[in-house]
Design a protein around this motif. Sequence first.
Motif, PDB file in Angstrom:
ATOM      1  N   LEU A   1       0.831  -1.206   0.000  1.00  0.00           N
ATOM      2  CA  LEU A   1       0.000   0.000   0.000  1.00  0.00           C
ATOM      3  C   LEU A   1       0.861   1.251   0.000  1.00  0.00           C
TER       4      LEU A   1
ATOM      5  N   GLU B   1       0.479   4.020  -2.986  1.00  0.00           N
ATOM      6  CA  GLU B   1       0.127   5.413  -2.695  1.00  0.00           C
ATOM      7  C   GLU B   1       0.991   6.380  -3.493  1.00  0.00           C
TER       8      GLU B   1
ATOM      9  N   ILE C   1      -4.814   7.152  -5.784  1.00  0.00           N
ATOM     10  CA  ILE C   1      -5.479   6.865  -4.518  1.00  0.00           C
ATOM     11  C   ILE C   1      -5.518   8.127  -3.657  1.00  0.00           C
TER      12      ILE C   1
ATOM     13  N   LEU D   1      -5.977   5.764   1.625  1.00  0.00           N
ATOM     14  CA  LEU D   1      -5.704   4.341   1.735  1.00  0.00           C
ATOM     15  C   LEU D   1      -6.735   3.665   2.640  1.00  0.00           C
ATOM     16  N   PRO D   2      -7.076   2.424   2.333  1.00  0.00           N
ATOM     17  CA  PRO D   2      -8.027   1.707   3.194  1.00  0.00           C
ATOM     18  C   PRO D   2      -7.396   1.382   4.535  1.00  0.00           C
TER      19      PRO D   2
ATOM     20  N   CYS E   1      -8.502  -0.433  -3.660  1.00  0.00           N
ATOM     21  CA  CYS E   1      -8.247   0.818  -2.923  1.00  0.00           C
ATOM     22  C   CYS E   1      -9.055   1.984  -3.487  1.00  0.00           C
TER      23      CYS E   1
END
Length: 388
Positions: free
Chosen positions: A212, A216, A221, A224-225, A245
């Motif tokens: 992640l 990014e 995105i 972020l989750p 995402c």
Amino acid sequence: MEVVGTSRQGMSSGNGDASIDMERLVKSIREKLDKLSSPPPECCVYKVPKKLKKINEEAYTPLRVSIGPLHHGKEGLEDMEEHKLRYFNDFMRRSGKSLEELVKIMEEMEKEIRDCYVETINLESETFLEIILVDAAFIIEVLLRYWFPRLITPNDRTFRKPWMINDIKHDLLLLENQLPFFVLQYLFEMTNINLGINDYETMSDSFISLTLNWLESVSIIQELPVLENVNPSTVRHFLDLLRSCLIPMKDSQASVPEEIRPSKVKQFIDFLRCFMPRQSLQQTETKFKIPSATALKIPSATELHEAGVKFEVSSSKNLFDIKFRGNILEIPHTRIVDVTESLLRNIIAYEEYHCDAQFFGDYTMIMDYLINTNEDVNLLVRAQIIQQ
């Protein structure tokens, strides 16, 4: 006298000139049917169809590095092979495993890995496993060096050259350039590297965090989750995780997300009922079901604005949270960067093959109709919906 069209000892003639060996023909077809198999459910890496590639082939083609078997050995990508081996050597030392141990691990996963590719990979096991092992180690080393800059050596030709790392960011998110996520995660877990996120961090959490962090930096995105909402076992590859995402996480794991019942395209048409004659709308609705060159196109952003529609940027971080309120069209903010077109094209191709919900197909269809001229772009930029 032999009658034409009858069979004698397995031979038949339909025109009096050529004979057919019926037994041999039946045997040939039966053998092919016996070998026929359906693509396994694990399939997640696909070749982009020609109809999409002919529009913009560069959007689907690696610039610098091949990952996996589909582009291995292609002209222009050979220079990175030696550098990938250097990264593999560093990974092997970091993992504490011998070369024999790593090869054995790959051998045990070969069938599972091959099942992830929708097309049969006609490579010998030795060649196939070498490609997967070296490329997987290369990706893990890239992620680690991005997280820990101290791992970057003075002669690192990837991170010491900005143009090189930017091209690699592009290449690692191409549909045809994916490796199964479980391979990367399993190999990473052998490094036993603690990223220092928290005391309860598992190696699976650690690799998701590592990935992640990389995504990014290379995508659109906005948020972020939450780590706890990402189930590593459901992630197919980098492009699949990126898509998850960008759509609501609760929807990314649903077979038929509520957000697309009805689809955003249908909602958009409903909104246009205020600004278009009924007959024109019927033609437009037909266009979304069966594309037609004769169907009336949807008005552009400028045309809608002139008809009284106001464009406002939505506060939602969900790219697809397009809302219609009165005469106001709210669209979430999106940032256009160098890789945006390539990312969208590859996700759309992935959705066509693999996903029940066509989030990006609907979204790009709406935006394509809204934006036809520079004035359309400028209007959305002034509304802070698009950031260039």
